[in-house]
Design a protein around this motif. Structure first.
Motif, PDB file in Angstrom:
ATOM      1  N   LEU A  55     -13.841 -15.284  59.075  1.00 31.62           N
ATOM      2  CA  LEU A  55     -13.246 -13.851  58.945  1.00 31.62           C
ATOM      3  C   LEU A  55     -13.186 -12.591  57.949  1.00 31.62           C
ATOM      4  O   LEU A  55     -14.365 -11.614  58.152  1.00 31.62           O
ATOM      5  CB  LEU A  55     -11.672 -14.000  59.010  1.00 31.62           C
ATOM      6  CG  LEU A  55     -11.137 -12.026  59.862  1.00 31.62           C
ATOM      7  CD1 LEU A  55     -12.095 -12.088  60.964  1.00 31.62           C
ATOM      8  CD2 LEU A  55      -9.956 -12.298  60.225  1.00 31.62           C
TER       9      LEU A  55
ATOM     10  N   SER B 117     -23.650  -4.455  56.601  1.00 30.80           N
ATOM     11  CA  SER B 117     -23.992  -3.533  57.646  1.00 30.80           C
ATOM     12  C   SER B 117     -24.281  -1.598  57.286  1.00 30.80           C
ATOM     13  O   SER B 117     -25.166  -1.082  57.276  1.00 30.80           O
ATOM     14  CB  SER B 117     -23.548  -4.190  58.962  1.00 30.80           C
ATOM     15  OG  SER B 117     -24.273  -5.344  59.004  1.00 30.80           O
ATOM     16  N   ALA B 118     -22.737  -1.731  57.420  1.00 26.87           N
ATOM     17  CA  ALA B 118     -22.578  -0.497  56.754  1.00 26.87           C
ATOM     18  C   ALA B 118     -22.890  -0.036  55.671  1.00 26.87           C
ATOM     19  O   ALA B 118     -23.570   0.963  55.899  1.00 26.87           O
ATOM     20  CB  ALA B 118     -20.465  -0.289  56.807  1.00 26.87           C
TER      21      ALA B 118
ATOM     22  N   GLN C 212     -17.141 -12.173  57.504  1.00 26.60           N
ATOM     23  CA  GLN C 212     -17.465 -11.271  58.411  1.00 26.60           C
ATOM     24  C   GLN C 212     -17.142  -9.875  58.328  1.00 26.60           C
ATOM     25  O   GLN C 212     -17.642  -9.427  58.570  1.00 26.60           O
ATOM     26  CB  GLN C 212     -16.759 -11.981  60.476  1.00 26.60           C
ATOM     27  CG  GLN C 212     -17.441 -11.012  61.183  1.00 26.60           C
ATOM     28  CD  GLN C 212     -19.043 -11.313  61.624  1.00 26.60           C
ATOM     29  OE1 GLN C 212     -19.324 -12.537  61.430  1.00 26.60           O
ATOM     30  NE2 GLN C 212     -19.769 -10.698  61.967  1.00 26.60           N
ATOM     31  N   HIS C 213     -16.448 -10.094  57.233  1.00 27.49           N
ATOM     32  CA  HIS C 213     -15.944  -8.810  57.489  1.00 27.49           C
ATOM     33  C   HIS C 213     -16.769  -8.474  56.002  1.00 27.49           C
ATOM     34  O   HIS C 213     -17.278  -6.706  56.218  1.00 27.49           O
ATOM     35  CB  HIS C 213     -14.537  -8.491  56.769  1.00 27.49           C
ATOM     36  CG  HIS C 213     -14.259  -7.528  56.040  1.00 27.49           C
ATOM     37  ND1 HIS C 213     -13.642  -6.571  54.741  1.00 27.49           N
ATOM     38  CD2 HIS C 213     -13.165  -6.965  56.503  1.00 27.49           C
ATOM     39  CE1 HIS C 213     -13.463  -5.788  54.192  1.00 27.49           C
ATOM     40  NE2 HIS C 213     -12.650  -5.240  55.812  1.00 27.49           N
TER      41      HIS C 213
ATOM     42  N   ARG D 153     -19.911  -9.456  56.199  1.00 25.95           N
ATOM     43  CA  ARG D 153     -20.838  -8.412  56.612  1.00 25.95           C
ATOM     44  C   ARG D 153     -21.323  -7.231  56.663  1.00 25.95           C
ATOM     45  O   ARG D 153     -22.071  -6.040  57.200  1.00 25.95           O
ATOM     46  CB  ARG D 153     -21.428  -9.793  57.750  1.00 25.95           C
ATOM     47  CG  ARG D 153     -22.112  -9.938  58.999  1.00 25.95           C
ATOM     48  CD  ARG D 153     -22.187 -11.225  59.691  1.00 25.95           C
ATOM     49  NE  ARG D 153     -23.305 -11.035  59.742  1.00 25.95           N
ATOM     50  CZ  ARG D 153     -24.807 -11.132  60.127  1.00 25.95           C
ATOM     51  NH1 ARG D 153     -24.529 -10.405  60.884  1.00 25.95           N
ATOM     52  NH2 ARG D 153     -26.032 -11.635  60.161  1.00 25.95           N
ATOM     53  N   PHE D 154     -19.823  -6.920  57.576  1.00 21.30           N
ATOM     54  CA  PHE D 154     -19.400  -5.669  58.092  1.00 21.30           C
ATOM     55  C   PHE D 154     -20.141  -4.665  56.883  1.00 21.30           C
ATOM     56  O   PHE D 154     -20.542  -3.668  57.019  1.00 21.30           O
ATOM     57  CB  PHE D 154     -18.220  -5.594  58.518  1.00 21.30           C
ATOM     58  CG  PHE D 154     -17.917  -4.151  59.673  1.00 21.30           C
ATOM     59  CD1 PHE D 154     -17.968  -4.029  60.661  1.00 21.30           C
ATOM     60  CD2 PHE D 154     -18.072  -3.107  58.566  1.00 21.30           C
ATOM     61  CE1 PHE D 154     -17.815  -3.236  62.010  1.00 21.30           C
ATOM     62  CE2 PHE D 154     -17.694  -1.535  59.934  1.00 21.30           C
ATOM     63  CZ  PHE D 154     -17.552  -1.881  61.697  1.00 21.30           C
ATOM     64  N   THR D 155     -19.668  -5.214  55.942  1.00 18.64           N
ATOM     65  CA  THR D 155     -19.430  -3.876  54.740  1.00 18.64           C
ATOM     66  C   THR D 155     -20.612  -4.094  54.669  1.00 18.64           C
ATOM     67  O   THR D 155     -21.595  -3.080  54.622  1.00 18.64           O
ATOM     68  CB  THR D 155     -18.626  -4.783  53.631  1.00 18.64           C
ATOM     69  OG1 THR D 155     -17.816  -4.704  54.102  1.00 18.64           O
ATOM     70  CG2 THR D 155     -18.233  -3.733  52.976  1.00 18.64           C
TER      71      THR D 155
ATOM     72  N   SER E 297     -30.637  -5.170  59.416  1.00 21.35           N
ATOM     73  CA  SER E 297     -30.703  -4.431  60.513  1.00 21.35           C
ATOM     74  C   SER E 297     -32.028  -3.780  60.087  1.00 21.35           C
ATOM     75  O   SER E 297     -32.015  -2.690  61.267  1.00 21.35           O
ATOM     76  CB  SER E 297     -29.118  -4.150  61.168  1.00 21.35           C
ATOM     77  OG  SER E 297     -28.908  -3.743  59.636  1.00 21.35           O
TER      78      SER E 297
ATOM     79  N   LEU F 111     -26.826   0.879  56.491  1.00 21.16           N
ATOM     80  CA  LEU F 111     -27.561   1.992  57.210  1.00 21.16           C
ATOM     81  C   LEU F 111     -27.878   2.328  56.690  1.00 21.16           C
ATOM     82  O   LEU F 111     -28.626   3.671  57.319  1.00 21.16           O
ATOM     83  CB  LEU F 111     -25.895   2.746  58.061  1.00 21.16           C
ATOM     84  CG  LEU F 111     -25.089   1.956  59.207  1.00 21.16           C
ATOM     85  CD1 LEU F 111     -23.832   2.665  59.364  1.00 21.16           C
ATOM     86  CD2 LEU F 111     -25.947   1.557  60.269  1.00 21.16           C
ATOM     87  N   HIS F 112     -27.153   3.623  55.663  1.00 19.07           N
ATOM     88  CA  HIS F 112     -28.479   4.753  54.433  1.00 19.07           C
ATOM     89  C   HIS F 112     -28.920   4.555  53.531  1.00 19.07           C
ATOM     90  O   HIS F 112     -29.649   4.953  53.373  1.00 19.07           O
ATOM     91  CB  HIS F 112     -27.259   5.363  54.423  1.00 19.07           C
ATOM     92  CG  HIS F 112     -26.600   6.855  55.366  1.00 19.07           C
ATOM     93  ND1 HIS F 112     -27.089   7.393  56.191  1.00 19.07           N
ATOM     94  CD2 HIS F 112     -25.381   6.152  55.989  1.00 19.07           C
ATOM     95  CE1 HIS F 112     -26.606   7.632  57.885  1.00 19.07           C
ATOM     96  NE2 HIS F 112     -25.801   7.004  56.621  1.00 19.07           N
TER      97      HIS F 112
END
Lengths: 291, 291
Positions: free
Chosen positions: B72, B82-83, B75-76, B78-80, B276, B86-87
């Motif tokens: 978990l 990805s965020a 995954q957290h 990973r999300f961070t 991404s 983004l820029h």
DNA sequence: CTAAACATATCGTTTTTCCAGATACTATCT
DNA sequence: AGATAGTATCTGGAAAAACGATATGTTTAG
């Protein structure tokens, strides 16, 4: 640091289409969902929704982060289920639901390995279609399912691949196709196909429609019977056809276009609550060793 | 509903060995970690640590939930990442770090596909050992890495398998082994082996020690040179040996024990921050299509 | 064009949770 | 026995979450 609640608000909003609807579904006030999204957007440093129209629509960034959020929530659910399962009693009877096309004989062999370690175990086998099996796992009528790999398995079920079994073309001896070697797939199109389809009309991913003329059944043994009586050709697991081929009432159609070496993967399914129990780990190991 | 902070406290406690140490590492007060663990235990309805001794030790339930928690948190992360990504600006020069054993020629071909879509892209290739490559990705000296699959890849890196390449046994023409067909692996044990080992003395998982007499190098081309000069036999990617085999200075040793069909998987690595971005998705797709 | 229906953002208030520090208690080592 | 390192619990104050009310914007239908 973004929280699980924020992600839940995000995903539910996408699912339901609006902040208000998400709030209703989550049982919170609308302002709470609104704030969660705003905070998540601050954390991610990017807007996730376009707020021009009446309903919010995902931005490109939102689309990128959505699958990540879903994955995180699923992992969260998985954790919850594992925690729930910790104090589940060790079951002394286990119900295994099998897809009708799966060879019971092979499965039964796996059980003998278990018997030495769990002598008091009592077993029950149920036969059903893949979709029904998923249902039985949901309402705990069965505790383990063995099915052909289907695409969408609910996220609260764990699954692992056990292996694959082979499918062949079978046909009655009297059928016109029986006397020729099938050079390409077009030969098959000229004759009626007998195809499996579950009660809910959803055909499995590996059940290809080849002929324009198809008769359906939801049961492999009905298909077998129809094939014996010469109503068409049929793709069957070899163990289903085995006896009839030996008796001579059915023959296996030799095919030359081997690129469709019809193999179907078999999965074992289990509610995440029960996944980490030792009995089931042992059961899955034995099953995997067999195939 | 348990929170990410609770899981962080849990995992850090296991890693550091005590609540206090975890608190120090997380930069919080000891009572905070203590409370987080207690609340998590309440949520899971089970104690996670045994508190008899001075240091807490995991209970059986704790051991079950630990891997779930780690997953978990990853995954957290990973999300961070990805965020964060983004820029990130779309890079106009990309540095690709290659393991020395990987054929640059093949890789270069993948790039030509990209050129049409990204005409302004400037590329740099670096050659290094797998471990160095992971380091270069960490401190952003390189942005994409291509290595032989190693077991432990840091969790902030995404990886996907590109395919496999073949390794063969090579030896100088003058070497005594060159005149016989190798019937089994014991023949090899009688002669010196030339083996790859990175600077940090960590041998790769697929680099088997076979002979008791081994010379090491951290570079495939040094091994190649040693083999040419007759110092021993050597497992090499076929593209490394290709030229020398054509010149006749080296021969490929035929082997009869084919069960060790030495294949090495190749992975492409990328920091999650960049995973991404479309350029990199395209790059990975081209690479995968090649192998 | 207007009103009704439905959405969203923001504000103030209340409630809850979170955090750090102090303190008492326990285990371990010397 | 004392020094050391660790844990649980209590506290007050700070922070944040939740709610309801309200102002505002968008869509649909009459």
């Amino acid at each position: 640091m973004f929280s699980v609640e924020q992600l839940q608000a995000f995903v539910t909003t996408v699912e339901t289409g609006s902040f208000s609807a998400a709030a209703r579904q989550l049982g919170k006030a609308q302002s709470v969902v609104s704030q969660h999204i705003i905070n998540l957007e601050i954390d991610c440093n990017t807007p996730l929704f376009e707020r021009t129209g009446r309903y919010p629509t995902l931005t490109a960034e939102g689309k990128t982060l959505l699958p990540q959020s879903i994955a995180l929530l699923q992992q969260h659910q998985r954790f919850t289920n594992s925690a729930l399962g910790l104090h589940q009693p060790i079951p002394d009877d286990i119900t295994i639901a099998l897809d009708e096309g799966i060879p019971l004989k092979t499965i039964a062999k796996a059980i003998t390995n278990l018997e030495t370690k769990y002598p008091n175990l009592s077993l029950e086998f149920l036969s059903a279609s893949s979709l029904d099996i998923i249902d039985m796992l949901k309402n705990e009528r069965a505790i383990t399912g063995i099915i052909f790999s289907e695409l969408d398995i609910p996220s609260y079920l764990d699954y692992e691949c056990l292996g694959a079994i082979k499918f062949d073309l079978y046909i009655a001896k009297s059928h016109p196709l029986a006397n020729q070697v099938c050079k390409n797939i077009d030969n098959l199109r000229l004759h009626r196909q007998l195809l499996l389809r579950s009660r809910t009309t959803q055909t499995s991913s590996f059940q290809f429609k080849i002929s324009p003329d198809i008769w359906y059944s939801d049961n492999y043994f009905v298909l077998l019977e129809l094939a014996i009586q010469g109503y068409g050709w049929c793709l069957l697991p070899s163990h289903v056809a085995f006896d009839e081929v030996n008796k001579g009432s059915l023959i296996k159609l030799p095919i030359e276009f081997k690129e469709m070496g019809w193999m179907a993967n078999i999965d074992v399914l289990q509610h995440q609550k029960h996944s980490s129990l030792e009995v089931f780990r042992d059961l899955r190991t034995s099953l995997r060793n067999l195939l």
